[in-house]
Design a protein around this motif. Sequence first.
Motif, mmCIF file in Angstrom:
data_model
loop_
_atom_site.group_PDB
_atom_site.id
_atom_site.type_symbol
_atom_site.label_atom_id
_atom_site.label_comp_id
_atom_site.label_asym_id
_atom_site.label_seq_id
_atom_site.Cartn_x
_atom_site.Cartn_y
_atom_site.Cartn_z
ATOM 1 N N THR A 79 65.920 -0.553 10.862
ATOM 2 C CA THR A 79 65.474 1.016 11.376
ATOM 3 C C THR A 79 64.579 1.645 10.335
ATOM 4 O O THR A 79 63.491 2.393 10.733
ATOM 5 C CB THR A 79 66.831 1.764 11.472
ATOM 6 N N LEU A 94 64.329 7.827 17.827
ATOM 7 C CA LEU A 94 64.836 6.659 17.255
ATOM 8 C C LEU A 94 66.058 7.022 16.579
ATOM 9 O O LEU A 94 67.005 6.248 16.699
ATOM 10 C CB LEU A 94 63.780 6.053 16.184
ATOM 11 N N THR A 97 68.828 7.436 19.173
ATOM 12 C CA THR A 97 69.377 6.146 19.918
ATOM 13 C C THR A 97 70.192 5.760 19.393
ATOM 14 O O THR A 97 70.566 5.253 18.202
ATOM 15 C CB THR A 97 68.072 5.602 20.228
ATOM 16 N N THR A 107 72.413 0.914 25.789
ATOM 17 C CA THR A 107 71.713 1.726 25.010
ATOM 18 C C THR A 107 72.414 3.236 25.302
ATOM 19 O O THR A 107 72.797 3.457 26.487
ATOM 20 C CB THR A 107 70.048 1.822 25.148
ATOM 21 N N ALA A 142 71.245 4.293 15.468
ATOM 22 C CA ALA A 142 69.918 3.494 14.622
ATOM 23 C C ALA A 142 70.053 3.388 13.323
ATOM 24 O O ALA A 142 69.864 2.489 12.774
ATOM 25 C CB ALA A 142 68.498 3.981 14.983
ATOM 26 N N ILE A 208 63.157 3.307 23.955
ATOM 27 C CA ILE A 208 63.746 2.819 22.939
ATOM 28 C C ILE A 208 65.183 2.342 23.253
ATOM 29 O O ILE A 208 65.830 3.096 23.596
ATOM 30 C CB ILE A 208 64.166 4.055 21.453
ATOM 31 N N ILE A 230 67.422 -2.727 17.871
ATOM 32 C CA ILE A 230 66.622 -1.694 18.732
ATOM 33 C C ILE A 230 65.173 -2.215 18.827
ATOM 34 O O ILE A 230 64.665 -2.529 17.806
ATOM 35 C CB ILE A 230 66.789 -0.287 17.840
ATOM 36 N N HIS A 231 64.668 -1.981 20.072
ATOM 37 C CA HIS A 231 63.088 -2.377 20.267
ATOM 38 C C HIS A 231 62.500 -1.159 20.780
ATOM 39 O O HIS A 231 62.888 -0.216 21.682
ATOM 40 C CB HIS A 231 63.164 -3.571 21.346
ATOM 41 N N ILE A 232 61.366 -0.801 20.197
ATOM 42 C CA ILE A 232 60.473 0.077 20.581
ATOM 43 C C ILE A 232 59.257 -0.410 21.495
ATOM 44 O O ILE A 232 58.563 -1.104 21.023
ATOM 45 C CB ILE A 232 59.880 0.953 19.651
ATOM 46 N N HIS A 265 68.759 -2.653 27.722
ATOM 47 C CA HIS A 265 68.182 -1.436 27.838
ATOM 48 C C HIS A 265 68.629 -0.410 28.560
ATOM 49 O O HIS A 265 67.979 0.685 28.562
ATOM 50 C CB HIS A 265 66.733 -1.640 28.060
ATOM 51 N N ALA A 268 68.545 3.419 27.934
ATOM 52 C CA ALA A 268 67.548 3.913 26.704
ATOM 53 C C ALA A 268 66.727 5.144 27.366
ATOM 54 O O ALA A 268 66.490 5.203 28.327
ATOM 55 C CB ALA A 268 66.575 2.504 26.816
#
Length: 332
Positions: A79, A94, A97, A107, A142, A208, A230-232, A265, A268
Amino acid sequence: MATRRSTRNISQKSSGLKLNTSASTPQGSSLPQASNASNFHSQISFLSSSTSISAKSTGLPKRDLSLLLKKQRLLKTSTPQALDALDPHLRSALSATLVFAQSEAGTAFCISFTGLLLTCSHCVSEDPSDLEENRTKWLLFASGRVVQAKCIAYDHIRDLALLQIISAEERQNPLAGSSTNGEASQITFPFLTISPIPPKKNTQIICIGHPGDEDLEASKPGVKTNYDVIHISYGRYRGIAEGADVQDNSEIGALMHDSWTYWGHSGAPLCTKKDGLVVGMHSSWDDETGMRRGVAWEAITEFLKEHGDPHVIQGIGDGVVGSSKETPILVE
């Protein structure tokens, strides 16, 4: 139309069940009165920094606890780097989240400094009849901060659920956009603000989410995806699907977007890239067209108005949901 929910449990159950009002709002529970920090502090229990997250302190089985601790270690490593790569005005997105600790992934995101979380109802319980046994969840911000939250509102037609943090790990290293003022940093949480207006078609957005660690499209089970916890991703809001009821996301989300997502996700936040305001929530995808789907701004704001009691929610056009520090959900 083929549809897939973006959690690892993709089995679809009938949405014809009606949830009793008493199940939507547990008897004896209410949204926290957050008029001052001391009142709010008394409603959340804290896991002392001197007490490790353990099977005893969480009540989790060893396997689930091991997964929670693994996600925590990975988040604490990844993170800070992700925050550095984000534009400053998006870092709070972020920070606010959360990821579910269980293996099925999922999420959520915080919408109030008092610890109100928004997610998809199917992340809490796939079937309303199973809600009671699934009402309490462990999640991680996060930052890696562990919290326990209880579902206080559930709408399986809109595919939305509202949770309240009831216990939290004492915070040691707040992330960007978070309070760092001694005691206040323990009793407040980073949060996202709901946009006061719906997005325009083709608005640039950021998503996110928490992609699952297992490749569910592989020919054999157990193949790992190697995705970050965690994916952006970035994309655009593509409007509401033709003929869709914006308040009914029980089979597939009415909102369309093209940000990259994976199983896990669901829940999200979809935020505008320009200012980081929430304009939707990812929930599912259409595997015939590849279009990602979600819960629209219109459904989110109506849900919050219905379940915001005892706090005041006025006309959405007059202000921003979640922006006030006087009440957990407030449109000024």
